[in-house]
Each structure stands twice: as structure tokens, then as C-alpha cells.
Design a protein around this motif. Structure first.
Motif: not given
Ligand SMILES: [Zn+2]
Length: 209
Positions: A12-28, A95-97, A166-173
């Protein structure tokens, strides 16, 4: 289910962060984490806006897509996530963006060559392009696996970015670095000649890990 609760929070936290960063648009875009102990996958739901998503919206499925916990359907790309977990050891997050600069190169079907030093430790080298596949199919994951090899991320033709870790943080970065590399490559292409990182520097960096 202690691990699952923790993974739900991270997703949840990484999704919201990624959305705010502009890695996602809408529900993509979509994120997941795999719990090796229970063999369960914690994944974002389909069609819920990231800016309205809560912990209760996150879905838990098994590797065949059966819902174990949650009131929504899992992301429409759950098969892609599960195919990666079935094949790749040591991958516990995907992580898919649809991040714009990287997705533009996915449309060009042009890999991002080794232009930045960060690409070696974070991405494992250049960012390859997986063959086009229908969204929501197993093939999307299988085509990505064909090019991932020893890489940590790839582009999905005419679609977006896939990063593993290996972790959510790693895939996200790693997904962040794909976008950063794509952005810089875009500007560099417009500005003039491209110089790749020379092989000897690359080899020294790889050996210094
Ligand atoms: Zn997508």
C-alpha cells in the motif's frame, strides 16, 4: 499471517508513493510481494485509484490466482506477477509501471543501453525490451522472463516497465531507476552523440560488487 500483514502495508505505502512520484497514472501499474513461507502473493487490486486505496483493498492470492483474502479482484496482471515468482528464485517483489519516459522507449521497442553508472548495480546493465504480449496474460510474464536473464528490469513492448527485487523497496527503486535512465537517455539522444559506458569500466564495476 504476520508476514502477509507486513507485506500488505508495504504494498500500500509503495503504491501510494509510486503514484505520487508519477510512476503510475490513474489505476495503471501494479505491485506485488511474494511470501516464500506461505507461497502467497500480496497484490494491488484491479481498478482502484491509488489515491483512494486502503489496506483493506489489497488482495492476497495463491500462485494460481485464487483469492485468499480481500474484497476485490487482484490486478488484471496477476498472471504476469505469478509467472515471475514461479520461475525466479530470490524474487519476492514485482513492480509494474507505465512510467512515461520508459514507456515511450517501450513504444519505440528500443532497449535503454548502458549509459549511466547506476544502471550496473541497480538494473544489472542495460534495460532490454520484452516481446509484445496481450495484457492480462501469462505470456506477458513469460516474454519478460526471456529477456530478464541476469537483469533486474525490462520494458514491455507498447506497454510499460517491469522491475523485480528481493524486497518491495528494491523492486520499487529499480523501477525508479528505469524511469530515470529512460529520461536521461531521452535528453541525451536529443542533445547529440551517445557514449556508452566502456566495457572495461563496466567489468571493473561488476567485479567490485
Ligand atoms: Zn500495465
Amino acid at each position: 499471517m504476520g508476514n502477509i500483514t507486513l507485506l500488505k502495508k508495504q504494498i500500500l505505502e509503495t503504491s501510494i508513493y509510486s503514484y505520487n512520484q508519477g510512476l503510475f497514472a490513474g489505476t495503471s501499474g501494479n505491485l506485488s510481494a511474494y511470501d516464500g513461507e506461505s507461497n502467497l502473493v500480496v497484490i494491488t487490486p484491479t481498478s482502484i485509484r491509488y489515491d483512494e486505496m486502503t489496506l483493506e483493498d489489497i488482495v492476497v492470492i495463491d500462485l494460481e490466482g485464487n483469492i485468499v483474502e480481500g474484497k476485490h479482484k487482484p490486478s488484471s496482471e496477476w498472471q504476469m506477477h505469478c509467472e515471475i515468482y514461479k520461475v525466479k528464485d530470490n524474487v519476492y517483489s514485482v513492480v509494474h509501471t507505465h512510467s512515461p519516459y520508459a514507456t515511450a522507449f517501450a513504444v519505440n521497442r528500443k532497449s535503454i543501453p548502458l549509459i549511466l553508472i547506476e544502471m550496473i548495480p541497480f538494473l544489472g546493465g542495460e534495460v532490454p525490451v520484452a516481446e509484445i504480449a496481450l495484457p492480462g496474460t501469462k505470456e506477458l510474464g513469460l516474454n519478460a522472463l526471456k529477456v530478464l536473464d541476469d537483469k533486474n528490469a525490462c520494458l514491455l513492448s507498447n506497454h510499460g516497465v517491469l522491475a523485480i527485487g528481493e524486497t518491495v523497496d528494491q523492486a520499487h527503486i529499480r523501477a525508479e531507476y528505469v524511469e530515470d535512465s529512460a529520461k536521461i537517455y531521452h535528453y541525451a539522444l536529443n542533445a547529440g552523440e551517445i557514449h556508452l559506458i566502456p566495457k572495461d569500466i563496466e567489468n571493473k564495476m561488476r567485479n567490485n560488487k
